[in-house]
Design a protein around this motif. Structure first.
Motif, PDB file in Angstrom:
ATOM      1  N   GLY A  76      38.351  21.456  39.905  1.00  0.00           N
ATOM      2  CA  GLY A  76      38.299  21.555  41.441  1.00  0.00           C
ATOM      3  C   GLY A  76      38.213  23.071  41.895  1.00  0.00           C
ATOM      4  N   SER A  77      38.138  23.819  40.922  1.00  0.00           N
ATOM      5  CA  SER A  77      37.963  25.480  41.155  1.00  0.00           C
ATOM      6  C   SER A  77      36.422  25.728  41.465  1.00  0.00           C
ATOM      7  CB  SER A  77      38.575  26.335  39.998  1.00  0.00           C
ATOM      8  OG  SER A  77      40.060  26.000  40.115  1.00  0.00           O
ATOM      9  N   GLY A  78      35.492  25.103  41.433  1.00  0.00           N
ATOM     10  CA  GLY A  78      34.198  25.190  41.393  1.00  0.00           C
ATOM     11  C   GLY A  78      33.977  26.333  42.437  1.00  0.00           C
ATOM     12  N   PRO A  79      34.268  26.170  43.933  1.00  0.00           N
ATOM     13  CA  PRO A  79      33.878  27.235  44.771  1.00  0.00           C
ATOM     14  C   PRO A  79      34.340  28.879  44.557  1.00  0.00           C
ATOM     15  CG  PRO A  79      34.667  25.590  45.892  1.00  0.00           C
ATOM     16  CD  PRO A  79      34.913  25.310  44.388  1.00  0.00           C
ATOM     17  N   SER A  80      35.447  28.728  43.647  1.00  0.00           N
ATOM     18  CA  SER A  80      36.327  29.839  43.412  1.00  0.00           C
ATOM     19  C   SER A  80      35.399  30.597  42.277  1.00  0.00           C
ATOM     20  CB  SER A  80      37.578  29.907  42.874  1.00  0.00           C
ATOM     21  OG  SER A  80      38.447  29.316  43.969  1.00  0.00           O
ATOM     22  N   VAL A  81      34.985  29.635  41.353  1.00  0.00           N
ATOM     23  CA  VAL A  81      34.240  30.316  40.202  1.00  0.00           C
ATOM     24  C   VAL A  81      32.746  30.769  40.583  1.00  0.00           C
ATOM     25  CG1 VAL A  81      32.915  29.436  37.906  1.00  0.00           C
ATOM     26  CG2 VAL A  81      35.397  28.734  38.511  1.00  0.00           C
ATOM     27  N   LEU A  82      32.311  29.932  41.374  1.00  0.00           N
ATOM     28  CA  LEU A  82      30.825  30.392  41.958  1.00  0.00           C
ATOM     29  C   LEU A  82      30.819  31.458  42.575  1.00  0.00           C
ATOM     30  CD1 LEU A  82      27.854  29.664  41.849  1.00  0.00           C
ATOM     31  CD2 LEU A  82      28.380  28.286  43.746  1.00  0.00           C
ATOM     32  N   LEU A  83      31.785  31.875  43.475  1.00  0.00           N
ATOM     33  CA  LEU A  83      31.893  32.805  44.379  1.00  0.00           C
ATOM     34  C   LEU A  83      32.253  34.087  43.531  1.00  0.00           C
ATOM     35  CD1 LEU A  83      34.058  31.640  47.486  1.00  0.00           C
ATOM     36  CD2 LEU A  83      31.428  32.347  47.464  1.00  0.00           C
ATOM     37  N   ALA A  84      33.035  33.955  42.516  1.00  0.00           N
ATOM     38  CA  ALA A  84      33.287  35.007  41.557  1.00  0.00           C
ATOM     39  C   ALA A  84      32.158  35.497  40.803  1.00  0.00           C
ATOM     40  CB  ALA A  84      34.650  34.724  40.677  1.00  0.00           C
ATOM     41  N   LEU A  85      31.213  34.620  40.288  1.00  0.00           N
ATOM     42  CA  LEU A  85      30.264  34.955  39.479  1.00  0.00           C
ATOM     43  C   LEU A  85      28.968  35.446  40.245  1.00  0.00           C
ATOM     44  CD1 LEU A  85      29.973  31.842  37.118  1.00  0.00           C
ATOM     45  CD2 LEU A  85      30.814  33.871  36.567  1.00  0.00           C
ATOM     46  N   THR A  86      29.306  35.183  41.224  1.00  0.00           N
ATOM     47  CA  THR A  86      27.960  35.943  42.365  1.00  0.00           C
ATOM     48  C   THR A  86      28.701  37.162  43.285  1.00  0.00           C
ATOM     49  OG1 THR A  86      28.479  34.249  44.187  1.00  0.00           O
ATOM     50  CG2 THR A  86      26.698  33.474  42.477  1.00  0.00           C
ATOM     51  N   GLY A  87      29.662  37.634  42.779  1.00  0.00           N
ATOM     52  CA  GLY A  87      30.149  38.900  43.150  1.00  0.00           C
ATOM     53  C   GLY A  87      30.655  38.914  44.597  1.00  0.00           C
ATOM     54  N   ARG A  88      31.005  37.578  45.059  1.00  0.00           N
ATOM     55  CA  ARG A  88      31.629  37.711  46.534  1.00  0.00           C
ATOM     56  C   ARG A  88      33.325  37.911  46.495  1.00  0.00           C
ATOM     57  NH1 ARG A  88      26.150  36.334  46.112  1.00  0.00           N
ATOM     58  NH2 ARG A  88      25.381  35.310  47.869  1.00  0.00           N
ATOM     59  N   THR A  89      33.720  37.204  45.478  1.00  0.00           N
ATOM     60  CA  THR A  89      35.214  37.592  45.563  1.00  0.00           C
ATOM     61  C   THR A  89      35.595  37.791  44.020  1.00  0.00           C
ATOM     62  OG1 THR A  89      35.817  34.990  45.227  1.00  0.00           O
ATOM     63  CG2 THR A  89      35.706  35.981  47.465  1.00  0.00           C
ATOM     64  N   GLY A  90      36.973  38.067  43.733  1.00  0.00           N
ATOM     65  CA  GLY A  90      37.412  38.158  42.538  1.00  0.00           C
ATOM     66  C   GLY A  90      38.186  36.776  42.261  1.00  0.00           C
ATOM     67  N   LEU A  91      38.705  36.557  41.144  1.00  0.00           N
ATOM     68  CA  LEU A  91      39.377  35.402  40.752  1.00  0.00           C
ATOM     69  C   LEU A  91      40.880  35.749  40.984  1.00  0.00           C
ATOM     70  CD1 LEU A  91      37.338  33.862  37.741  1.00  0.00           C
ATOM     71  CD2 LEU A  91      37.787  32.815  39.817  1.00  0.00           C
ATOM     72  N   PRO A  92      41.606  34.889  41.300  1.00  0.00           N
ATOM     73  CA  PRO A  92      43.152  35.269  41.160  1.00  0.00           C
ATOM     74  C   PRO A  92      43.692  35.501  39.795  1.00  0.00           C
ATOM     75  CG  PRO A  92      42.648  32.872  42.021  1.00  0.00           C
ATOM     76  CD  PRO A  92      41.605  33.355  41.488  1.00  0.00           C
ATOM     77  N   GLY A  93      44.690  36.498  39.877  1.00  0.00           N
ATOM     78  CA  GLY A  93      45.430  36.863  38.711  1.00  0.00           C
ATOM     79  C   GLY A  93      45.695  35.627  37.735  1.00  0.00           C
ATOM     80  N   GLY A  94      45.515  35.854  36.522  1.00  0.00           N
ATOM     81  CA  GLY A  94      45.886  34.679  35.585  1.00  0.00           C
ATOM     82  C   GLY A  94      45.270  33.405  35.588  1.00  0.00           C
ATOM     83  N   PHE A  95      43.963  33.368  36.421  1.00  0.00           N
ATOM     84  CA  PHE A  95      43.143  32.071  36.752  1.00  0.00           C
ATOM     85  C   PHE A  95      42.431  31.966  34.991  1.00  0.00           C
ATOM     86  CE2 PHE A  95      39.026  30.454  36.912  1.00  0.00           C
ATOM     87  CZ  PHE A  95      39.286  29.170  37.686  1.00  0.00           C
ATOM     88  N   SER A  96      42.437  30.818  34.614  1.00  0.00           N
ATOM     89  CA  SER A  96      41.861  30.276  33.377  1.00  0.00           C
ATOM     90  C   SER A  96      41.158  28.696  33.662  1.00  0.00           C
ATOM     91  CB  SER A  96      42.699  30.613  32.474  1.00  0.00           C
ATOM     92  OG  SER A  96      42.134  29.713  31.045  1.00  0.00           O
ATOM     93  N   VAL A  97      40.184  28.450  33.176  1.00  0.00           N
ATOM     94  CA  VAL A  97      39.656  26.972  33.270  1.00  0.00           C
ATOM     95  C   VAL A  97      40.583  26.247  31.905  1.00  0.00           C
ATOM     96  CG1 VAL A  97      37.563  27.587  34.312  1.00  0.00           C
ATOM     97  CG2 VAL A  97      37.643  27.555  31.900  1.00  0.00           C
ATOM     98  N   VAL A  98      41.117  27.047  30.994  1.00  0.00           N
ATOM     99  CA  VAL A  98      41.714  26.142  29.949  1.00  0.00           C
ATOM    100  C   VAL A  98      43.273  26.436  29.858  1.00  0.00           C
ATOM    101  CG1 VAL A  98      39.448  25.941  28.759  1.00  0.00           C
ATOM    102  CG2 VAL A  98      40.791  28.231  28.408  1.00  0.00           C
TER     103      VAL A  98
END
Length: 206
Positions: free
Chosen positions: A184-206
């Motif tokens: 459910g974190s697809g938008p956050s991941v995509l925005l971060a990978l394209t330089g739009r935003t950063g990921l929240p502290g401690g974010f992990s997919v595993v």
């Protein structure tokens, strides 16, 4: 991913991991590795990605519970949560101890065994952690992912530049993105990978 491709990339990841372990300085095995793990613990934990391939190939699942690598990580969240952090740390430590007096030789042997075991089968339905059934070709990318991520952890811990092969990094990065989407974190991941935003502290997919 085709069965042939999953084997090819896993093989590259396993051989790269063995190469990295040969570079660990003799004086660094008890140095900090990751979290509560020493370098030896971390190498042991990573070596389980070889051990489980050989072990799970000895099983036969009755049904396919998980139909892809990303689904595997979603499915095992409850399993790993039930284990508890302390048990996971101890599992890594035990795997490190089991490498014995010659961890380099032990890892080389585990790689050779896993690849030989793979060469003897097609694409069976195996039983993985939690008793879940999945195709070997869907399980192998999860092991490639673990070998790639922990390989980078080991490189950082020992202060040596060692990059997994490009195809390993590409497949691991793509799987990380797919896991993020599945959780459910697809938008956050995509925005971060394209330089739009950063990921929240401690974010992990595993």
């Amino acid at each position: 991913m085709t069965p042939a491709r999953s084997r090819e990339v896993f093989t590259a990841a396993a051989e790269s991991f063995a190469e990295l372990v040969r570079l660990v300085p003799e004086s660094s095995w008890q140095d900090p590795g990751l979290g509560d793990w020493s370098v030896r613990d971390l190498v042991g934990r990573t070596s389980r990605s070889l051990i489980t391939v050989s072990t799970y190939l000895q099983t036969e699942a009755r049904r396919e519970d998980v139909d892809g690598p990303a689904g595997y990580y979603v499915a095992i969240q409850e399993v790993t949560a039930g284990l508890g952090a302390a048990a996971i740390v101890e599992r890594g430590r035990r795997a490190g101890r089991e490498l014995g007096a010659d961890p380099v030789g032990a890892v080389d042997a585990l790689v050779a065994r896993a690849l030989a075991d793979l060469a003897a089968v097609d694409d069976p339905l195996i039983e993985v952690i939690g008793g879940l059934g999945m195709r070997l070709s869907n399980y192998l990318p999860t092991r490639t992912f673990e070998l790639a991520v922990h390989g980078l952890d080991i490189s950082r811990a020992i202060g040596i530049e060692h990059r997994p092969p490009a195809e390993v990094l590409a497949d691991a990065a793509a799987l990380a993105a797919r896991i993020g989407v599945a959780l459910g974190s697809g938008p956050s991941v995509l925005l971060a990978l394209t330089g739009r935003t950063g990921l929240p502290g401690g974010f992990s997919v595993v």
